[in-house]
Each structure stands twice: as C-alpha cells, then as structure tokens.
Motif scaffolding. Structure first.
Motif, short mmCIF file in Angstrom:
data_model
loop_
_atom_site.label_atom_id
_atom_site.label_comp_id
_atom_site.label_asym_id
_atom_site.label_seq_id
_atom_site.Cartn_x
_atom_site.Cartn_y
_atom_site.Cartn_z
N TYR A 1 0.68 -1.01 -0.02
CA TYR A 1 -0.35 -0.09 -0.07
C TYR A 1 1.14 1.85 -0.01
O TYR A 1 0.81 2.20 -0.86
N ASN B 1 -5.88 3.30 1.95
CA ASN B 1 -5.70 3.65 3.18
C ASN B 1 -6.85 3.18 4.05
O ASN B 1 -6.73 2.53 4.44
N GLN C 1 -5.99 -0.87 5.47
CA GLN C 1 -5.08 -0.63 6.10
C GLN C 1 -6.12 0.10 7.73
O GLN C 1 -5.37 -0.40 8.46
N TYR D 1 -5.65 5.47 9.68
CA TYR D 1 -5.89 5.39 8.19
C TYR D 1 -7.41 6.03 8.37
O TYR D 1 -7.74 5.56 7.00
#
Length: 284
Positions: free
Chosen positions: A97, A128, A131, A141
């Motif tokens: 990511y 985001n 996560q 996040y």
C-alpha cells in the motif's frame, strides 16, 4: 478490521483493468519468458505488453518491474503515463500500500488534469481504507481514508469512483463512531461517567455518525450515565429521542426498562423486546 470493512481487491481494481483493456491492444509480441531488465533499448509496446501479461498472471512484482522500465526508457510517452497507473494497481494487488500510494501521488502530481487522475485519487483512498484496524487501535488510516474518499466524491460526482466512495464513507464513519463508543465504554467501566458522557455525545452530535449503527446504543448509554449522575430529566430526554427514532430497537427496550425502574417511564412503549440481560452490560 472487521469483515464488514473487507473490500475485494478485484472489485477495486476492476475499473482500471477494464479501461486498460479497452484503451490498448495487447499484441502478444512479448514472449512467455521474461527478458532481462538491465537497460537495453526495447520497443515500448513490448515492455508494456509484457508488464500487462504479468498482471494477468498475477505476478505483481514482475509487472511493476516492466512498467518501471517503460518509464525509464520512454519517460515522456503516453505509455509511461499509463505505466504509472498499472504500477498503482500492481502494488495494490500485492498489498504494498505504501508504494501504491506513492505511485498514485506521483501520477496526481504529473497529470492532475488527466481523466485517469480519478483512479489515482480513488486508489489512494482505498489503500488507506484497507489498512483500517479494529476500533481498539489508532484510527489514523480511517481518518486518512475518510478524507480521501470525500475528496473523490467531491471531485468526481456521478462516476463509479464516487458511487463506491459513498459506500465506503458510510463504512468509515461507522468505524470512527465505533471508536468513540469503545472509548466511552472504557471510561464508563473505569467509573469516569463524565468522560464517557462526552464520547457518547460525540456520536450523537456528529451528523455523519448519526446515520451509523452505533446511534441507538449511544443514546442508551446516555440514559445509563445520566441516571448514574442523577440527571433523571436528561436521561428521560435521551430515552425519548431513542424511542422516537428507534422504537423497534432492543436498545430502546433496555432504556425503557431502565427508566421505568428509576421512576421515569417514557410515554412511548417499546416495539421490541429486551433481548437478554447481556444487552445491559458494557462489552469489553
């Protein structure tokens, strides 16, 4: 993060893959065997097609190598621009990511006015989003995902990106409201009613949190805490709000019973039954 926030990587990347397939003709000129990636002048189509082939084979890291080589050898071409998009997708599929977000940022910086910038903004937010951790942990996040998703919805209304962003925004708000509830319950268990009260009020006062699944419990917890503090009128008012908006919720049945026990029975009878005594304890 709970299963309710799980998102299919196939769905999140589907738009890019469909667009790539429509925009490009994969000639098949690349062989099955991967060539060396040491610098060697090669046709841009061969490099790009090989990278695309690696995507289809789910060899994400190999695909990134080829798309980076497109940028390296043909930095100012349209192929290079497309290659950055493909890197975003490959990094994302490989659960990398950080690099996916970095590639998205690079695309946005280089091509802010290109229609495909929508995908870069969207994927940055999705990275985001995926996560987000459980409500017992830091929600950095979640906050970043919410800001990114709102940006997508604002910039690209009426697009599939905005439609999916709207769904995810509701999910993130539910997560953030859940965090407030988790902290409130902690304070309540620790016999800090005023601190708990502020957390529950934060859920009720936030218009975006009001639409989440946590609102009925937040109102019930306000009844509990206000009764604990001896604020019976305030507890009754919270119970009335709960009954008006969620008459069929088990939380209202609990609030009604609790207020009745304290001589403050609301006028509106609950439409649901109390599920069990477990509903009245503070989880955690």
């Amino acid at each position: 993060m709970g299963s309710s926030l799980s998102v299919s990587k196939f769905r999140s990347g589907l738009v890019l893959m469909a667009a790539a397939a429509a925009a490009l003709t994969i000639s098949g000129c690349a062989g099955n065997k991967r060539p060396r990636l040491a610098y060697e002048e090669r046709p841009v189509e061969a490099l790009y097609n090989t990278g695309y082939q690696r995507l289809e084979q789910r060899r994400w890291a190999d695909a990134v190598d080829y798309f980076q080589e497109v940028e390296r050898q043909h930095p100012y071409s349209d192929w290079a621009r497309r290659s950055i998009l493909m890197q975003i997708y490959a990094y994302y599929q490989n659960n990398n990511y950080t690099d996916a977000i970095a590639a998205a940022d690079r695309y946005i910086q280089l091509f802010p006015g290109n229609p495909s910038a929508a995908y870069a903004f969207y994927m940055k937010a999705v990275c985001n989003f995926e996560q987000i951790t459980d409500v017992g942990r830091d929600q950095g996040y979640a906050t970043a995902a919410l800001a990114g998703l709102k940006d997508v919805a604002r910039r690209y209304p009426g697009t599939p990106y905005a439609t999916d962003a709207a769904v995810k925004i509701d999910m993130v708000n539910d997560q953030l409201a859940g965090k407030e509830m988790n902290i409130g319950r902690y304070y309540q268990r620790a016999n800090q009613p005023l601190a708990a009260l502020n957390r529950y009020k934060a859920v009720i006062a936030n218009p975006e949190f009001q639409r989440t699944s946590h609102t009925p419990e937040a109102l019930y917890r306000l009844v509990e805490v206000n009764l604990q503090l001896g604020l019976k009128e305030e507890a009754t008012r919270n119970g009335a709000v709960l009954g008006y908006n969620f008459p069929g919720s088990p939380w209202y049945a609990e609030a009604y019973a609790l207020l009745t026990e304290n001589g403050q029975a609301p006028e509106k009878a609950p439409e649901a039954k109390r599920e069990s005594w477990l509903q009245r304890i503070i989880p955690g």
